[in-house]
Design a protein around this motif. Sequence first.
Motif, PDB file in Angstrom:
ATOM      1  N   GLN A 142      80.308 101.794   4.736  1.00 55.96           N
ATOM      2  CA  GLN A 142      80.707 100.412   5.022  1.00 55.96           C
ATOM      3  C   GLN A 142      79.747  99.417   4.353  1.00 55.96           C
ATOM      4  O   GLN A 142      80.183  98.417   3.787  1.00 55.96           O
ATOM      5  CB  GLN A 142      80.740 100.164   6.533  1.00 55.96           C
ATOM      6  N   VAL A 143      78.460  99.710   4.430  1.00 53.78           N
ATOM      7  CA  VAL A 143      77.459  98.829   3.801  1.00 53.78           C
ATOM      8  C   VAL A 143      77.639  98.832   2.287  1.00 53.78           C
ATOM      9  O   VAL A 143      77.627  97.776   1.644  1.00 53.78           O
ATOM     10  CB  VAL A 143      76.025  99.261   4.200  1.00 53.78           C
ATOM     11  N   ALA A 144      77.840 100.006   1.698  1.00 54.08           N
ATOM     12  CA  ALA A 144      78.034 100.102   0.247  1.00 54.08           C
ATOM     13  C   ALA A 144      79.261  99.314  -0.202  1.00 54.08           C
ATOM     14  O   ALA A 144      79.221  98.594  -1.206  1.00 54.08           O
ATOM     15  CB  ALA A 144      78.160 101.564  -0.180  1.00 54.08           C
ATOM     16  N   ASN A 153      72.628  90.956   2.511  1.00 52.65           N
ATOM     17  CA  ASN A 153      72.294  91.722   3.720  1.00 52.65           C
ATOM     18  C   ASN A 153      72.626  90.977   4.997  1.00 52.65           C
ATOM     19  O   ASN A 153      73.106  91.564   5.966  1.00 52.65           O
ATOM     20  CB  ASN A 153      70.811  92.119   3.710  1.00 52.65           C
ATOM     21  N   LYS A 154      72.375  89.675   5.011  1.00 54.92           N
ATOM     22  CA  LYS A 154      72.647  88.886   6.216  1.00 54.92           C
ATOM     23  C   LYS A 154      74.147  88.866   6.517  1.00 54.92           C
ATOM     24  O   LYS A 154      74.560  89.024   7.669  1.00 54.92           O
ATOM     25  CB  LYS A 154      72.118  87.457   6.025  1.00 54.92           C
ATOM     26  N   SER A 158      76.026  90.583   9.807  1.00 51.46           N
ATOM     27  CA  SER A 158      76.930  89.811  10.662  1.00 51.46           C
ATOM     28  C   SER A 158      78.304  90.469  10.751  1.00 51.46           C
ATOM     29  O   SER A 158      78.884  90.592  11.840  1.00 51.46           O
ATOM     30  CB  SER A 158      77.050  88.383  10.116  1.00 51.46           C
ATOM     31  N   GLN A 159      78.804  90.901   9.616  1.00 49.88           N
ATOM     32  CA  GLN A 159      80.128  91.526   9.550  1.00 49.88           C
ATOM     33  C   GLN A 159      80.184  92.816  10.373  1.00 49.88           C
ATOM     34  O   GLN A 159      81.180  93.096  11.043  1.00 49.88           O
ATOM     35  CB  GLN A 159      80.464  91.809   8.085  1.00 49.88           C
ATOM     36  N   LEU A 160      79.100  93.618  10.326  1.00 43.96           N
ATOM     37  CA  LEU A 160      79.098  94.914  11.000  1.00 43.96           C
ATOM     38  C   LEU A 160      78.452  94.884  12.389  1.00 43.96           C
ATOM     39  O   LEU A 160      78.404  95.916  13.068  1.00 43.96           O
ATOM     40  CB  LEU A 160      78.386  95.961  10.130  1.00 43.96           C
ATOM     41  N   GLY A 161      77.931  93.713  12.774  1.00 44.75           N
ATOM     42  CA  GLY A 161      77.285  93.606  14.080  1.00 44.75           C
ATOM     43  C   GLY A 161      75.989  94.382  14.166  1.00 44.75           C
ATOM     44  O   GLY A 161      75.648  94.941  15.203  1.00 44.75           O
TER      45      GLY A 161
END
Length: 196
Positions: A142-144, A153-154, A158-161
């Motif tokens: 998900q991060v990738a 990163n911020k 926020s998107q992934l909590g």
Amino acid sequence: MPSQRWYRAFPDLTLFNSVKAYMVQAHNRAAVCWLDSLGLSDSELLKASGILAKESAPVVVLSATPSESEAFSVLATGVKGYCHAESVPEQFVEVAQAVASGGYWVPPELVQRFATAALTVGAVKTSEVPEGFDQLTEREYQVAMAVGKGFNNKEIASQLGLGERTIKAHLTTTFEKLQVRDRVQLALIVNRLPLH
């Protein structure tokens, strides 16, 4: 005329007035080569950056008026970095460290543009998973994917909590698993674009 900022960043800076002079006289090709685009036409810049990228150390193009199109053009020749010619000395040092270790460096505001452009370059089935991504955990994946869309990163946190430190930890692990050096290379892989 060289900027005093360059000398503050690199006190031992050696200047060459042409690509040919650099190729003949430069003794340390392991160091980063900085190419000042001032006074060069578009075609001269592309020719010089291409020659240096093939024959030299990692190349960074310095531009008095950075633009997205110029960045895309010089990076396509094999250049590893692109930044403003009047950046602060600390940023020059950061750029040098990134490209000397095999990574890429572009201004943060261009990373999102690169990712957005990459998404429109080729019609790739969204079900296809880039090579090596089967090694990633769901969160790392998900991060990738968010990095591939140009999120910082911020924004990802926020998107992934999640916290930003957690995002950094996921990125570090992802870089290791995929054997990439930085988020620019990761974005290229996510968007199925070739690494130079």
